[in-house]
Every structure is written in structure tokens, then in C-alpha cells.
Design an enzyme around this catalytic site. Sequence first.
Site, PDB file in Angstrom:
ATOM      1  N   ASP A 127       0.866  -1.175   0.000  1.00 40.20           N
ATOM      2  CA  ASP A 127       0.000   0.000   0.000  1.00 40.20           C
ATOM      3  C   ASP A 127       0.907   1.231   0.000  1.00 40.20           C
ATOM      4  OD1 ASP A 127      -2.902   1.070   0.462  1.00 40.20           O
ATOM      5  OD2 ASP A 127      -1.625   2.222   1.822  1.00 40.20           O
ATOM      6  N   ASP A 136      -2.798  -0.321   6.278  1.00 37.71           N
ATOM      7  CA  ASP A 136      -3.667  -0.662   5.151  1.00 37.71           C
ATOM      8  C   ASP A 136      -3.189  -1.934   4.450  1.00 37.71           C
ATOM      9  OD1 ASP A 136      -4.956   1.616   5.857  1.00 37.71           O
ATOM     10  OD2 ASP A 136      -4.738   2.643   3.936  1.00 37.71           O
ATOM     11  N   HIS A 188      -5.403   4.718   6.604  1.00 39.44           N
ATOM     12  CA  HIS A 188      -4.768   5.554   5.597  1.00 39.44           C
ATOM     13  C   HIS A 188      -3.277   5.733   5.888  1.00 39.44           C
ATOM     14  CE1 HIS A 188      -8.318   6.474   3.293  1.00 39.44           C
ATOM     15  NE2 HIS A 188      -8.965   6.803   4.398  1.00 39.44           N
ATOM     16  N   GLU A 206       1.092   5.653   0.261  1.00 42.09           N
ATOM     17  CA  GLU A 206       0.498   6.965   0.502  1.00 42.09           C
ATOM     18  C   GLU A 206       1.242   7.947  -0.395  1.00 42.09           C
ATOM     19  OE1 GLU A 206      -2.184   7.157   2.148  1.00 42.09           O
ATOM     20  OE2 GLU A 206      -2.074   5.142   3.012  1.00 42.09           O
TER      21      GLU A 206
END
Length: 621
Positions: free
Chosen positions: A49, A195, A190, A51
Site C-alpha cells: 500500500d 492498510d 490511511h 500513501e
Amino acid sequence: MHAARSDLSYPRPTLHAVPVPAPRLARPTQLAFDELDTPLYDTTFVVVDLETTGTSPGDDAITEIGAVKVRGGEVLGEFATLVDPGRAIPPAVIQITGITTAMVRAAPRIEAVLPGFLEFAAGAVLVAHNARFDTAFLRAAAAASDTPWPAPQVLCTVKLARRVLGRDEAPSVRLGVLARLLGASTEPTHRALDDARATVDVLHALIARVGNQGVHSLTELLDYLPNVTPRRRAKRVFAQDLPALPGVYLFRGPSDEVLYIGTAVNLRRRVRTYFTGSETRGRMREMVELATRVDHVVCAHGLEAGVRELRLLVAHTPPYNRRSKFPKRGWWISLTAEPFPRFAVVRTPTRDAIGPFPARADAAETAAVIAEFTGLRTCTARLPRDGAHTCPPAVVGGCPAAGAAPLDRAAYAPAPRLVRDLFAGRSDATLHTMLDRIETHSAAQHFEAAARLRDRTAALIGVLRRIQRLAAIARIAELVVAHPDGAGGWEFSVIRYGRLAGAGVAARGTPPMPVVERIVAAAETVIPVGDASQEEVLRPEHTPIHMASHEPHDDGPPLRGASPDEIAVIARWLARPGVRIVHTSEGYREPRYGAARWAGWAEVAAAAARGNPLQDEYLDR
């Protein structure tokens, strides 16, 4: 780290949190997924994952990477780090992720992080929730840092969830919704690692669902993703008894007719794809619905498979093969058998011919260009030997026969001679004439006219290059060649007058020459075509150099009756790196003044046609 779930379709030991991979028993070296139908319990997944500072891989950057490596329900390791994006993080993103510019100021840049992540994920299936987003950012980062992208197998849990869960059960497939619905032990926040951990639980829960439907291998899982009708999926049994060897496959219909023919380096794997979602062509889905069985022919290697496919297409003309609808659609430009020869666009080539062209219009246009620069007449009337004619006179240029006086045979003779010399590669004077005309147009700043002639000249060079190259192969009585099979053995082919006459392999450790001798002894006998009835057509009158006087087998068409498609397949195979000549009856040779001399010019011309105008690139060549 969270505790492992126990509701999976494959055994999964319960583990406590571990910061490093747990020890496992040594396993045999794993082959490619498609080769073994890798069981899900033996497949390594890296769930990742990201960001980011925004949603555009080209304009935004990664701020955090989190990844979990799992296999058989066991967590093997984790990867997590903040990343300095080299810019301020927008307030809206800070509000969602909680990652501030101050937090990433001391973090490493992506070019320092990415190699470590790729090493962590090497050899694994990459999993992400909305994988297109994450992989797009990773690929963009790899490109920006000049890091090779390994192109791993990718699995998207959004697509898998849409396939497994009905909309009444899961109106939304957002990670937070799925984590609550499927009982994930980690709540998405998040932040990348949280995540990724939640996505691991979602992945395991979805795998448990499809395990109840008979999906137990990675290949079956990837095939399950697209929506395929049960009837089509049930026909997958057609492939289960096919060998994992190169060859040709034939789909047959209700009346045992051949519906479709194809080739494969692995028959079982290739045929199986027709019954999965990876086959998206509408015509093929329709064909599969009609199919009742699949026949196959095992071949020694890819060249034999390609040649057999071509021959079977001509024999069966299956309705779902586009190429089989017009198996003899090639057109040739040939000189006519007249006192004053001209061009004819024909299906069957003579010796003085070039082609084949896919469309008659293409052949006619090329013939017109050649006629213009060689002085060959373009009228269609058959002129008597005395040259008398009724062609109206041309105002400017036009057909050489369009004059007030009869044509003189001696004065006309250079025109067909130039054509024959151009086709045979004895002279490239015609190409020089065309080049001079291009330069004249360019000097006069008639750039559009120059560009048109440039493109036509490049196209003519391509046609000449192809026929001269194929004719060079068709001229050789016997050519025995070998190519490494990639496993320490050899693939052998016996080519006679442009036809594949024999094929075989010598596995690693097998003495190759006895194998070659057996293949040659069992190879087909090939007799080249030479039609004596066409002697009047083929004899180049007023030509001082006659190729047949010093080159064998030049009394027939350029390819000696061989299929252009078959020789083209052979030519591509011969051009592969690593091909070696075992034996040849004579050397491969192309004409000294053939189109091969102009290949570099043609490449520059093609590049100019695709890019900048002629005056910017061509004049500076």
C-alpha cells in the site's frame, strides 16, 4: 502484527507477531506459475500500500510504502518506510493520512527506497487494493530513478472483491468497508503498513470464498477474476490432456469441422486461456461456444509449429482464422511476354516478378512508380512487333508508346532491362534515379512532392528487400540449421528450396550430429518449380547478362514455388540470435546491388515520414 486467520481454503498455521521471516523447510526451485499451476498455499504474495501527495503518478510522489510478504497464510516479513517526496504535502492529504511535511523531511528519497522494496518483493505476486493506482506510482518512480521495473504478476483485491461479492452483500469495495465486512483484524487508517495488513486479511478472506468454488491455484485465481460463463469454463477440460509441448491446436465444431487453428509453445497452457477471462476477443468467445473438442499436433519446436499452422490454414480454411479467408490473396508485379513488355498485376508470379502485395491497388501503384522511372510503357494495348499503335500522344510525360511514331524495339529495350536488373539486384540505377528526383524536388522546395516520392521509394525498397531475401533462401537446395533450445539442447531444421523439410531436437547431453543425420534422412524431398512453358515470358530480350547462365534454378519464379508466408516464417527464425549453420549445399547470398544496400536509407526515410518534415531531417542525412 496481527494473528493469522483460520478460515482459509488452504492450511495456514497460527503465528504470533514476528519481525523477520519465520524459518521454513527448503523447497524445490519453483518453476513459472503457468508451468506448474502453482497452488495458492505455495504462492508468495507481497501486499503493498502507498500513501502519496496526490492521485497523478506523473505529477505527484510517494510519501510512504508499507508491504507485507505472506505465503501459505504465514507472514514472512514486512517493509515500511516514509519517503521524502521532495515537495510540500498538500493540506488535504495531511488531513486524510496524517503524514506531514515535517515527518518526511528526514526520510529517504524514493530512489533510495525503491531498490530495497523491489528486492523485498522479488519473485512474488504483487497485491494491492486498487492495484492500478499503486503500480502506476511504483512504475513512475522506477522510470524517474532509472530503476528497471521487473513487471511482476499483479493481483487487485478490488477486482477480486467485485468478482466474489455481490453488490447486495458489498455495495462498496472500499478497503474500510471490506475490512469490516470480512472481519479483518487490522483497521485501515490511511497509513501504508496498516492498510497493507488489512488488505492481507481481505485477500485471505476472498481466497477462502473462491476455494469453495474449486479455485486452488494461482492460475485458476487469475482466470477467475473476469466473469466467464459456466458453459465456457466447463470446456476447460478440452485442454487438460494436451501436452505442455510446442505444436498446433485445432478447435473442431459440432460436425467435426475445423473452426480455428493456432500455434503454441505450450499447448496445454495456450488452449486453456480460451476458456478463461483472459480471452476477450468476441469472435474467439463465439468460436469457443461452438467448439466440441480440440485436436493437436505436437511439433519439434516453434518453427515447425508455425509452418504447420500455415499449411493447415490452406488445407482447412477455418472460418475463425482471419488469414484463412483469403489464403491466395497475394498480388505480384510481372513483366508480360510481349515484344514491348509492360507490367501486369497477377496472382501467379513469373521469374521477373516482385511481391506479393496484400492488395491489388498497392501492386498497381508500385508498378506505376517503377514504370515512371524505368521508361516502361503503361498502356494496356498489346503492341505488334513493328511497334505500330493507336495510343494518343501525351501532352506531358506519360506512356512511352503515346507518341506519333511507332515504338522502336532497340530504343525501348533499356526499359525492361532496367526493370529486370532492379528486380534481380543486378543494378540499382533506378533507385538512384528516384533519389535524384527527390533531391531535385527538395532543392526546389517542393517538399510535399519530395515527401511523397520518398515514401514510395522506401516502400519499393521494402518490397525488393523482402523478395530478394526470400529468394536467397529459396535458392538453397538444402540448409540445415540449429538453434539453442534454452535448456542446453538444440533445435534443428532442414530447409530445402524455401520449404521446411524436416525438424527435430537434441536434448541436453544427447550427441547432436546423429540426430541431425536422422532428421536429414527422413526429411521431405522438395522439387523447385520451373515452368518451361513460360520461357517466352521469362527470357529477358536484349539483356546481356542472363542470371540462368551462371546461377542454378533461376528458370522459375523468384521463390521456386514456395509459399511466401512459409519462407517469411523461416527467414524470421533464421534471423534469431544464436542460429548456427550445420550444413548447407551452397552459401546464402543476396544480389550485390540489391535493396539490402538501401536498407539504411529506407529506415531514415521511414523515420522522417513518422516525425519531422523532409526539409528538417532528410536534407541533413
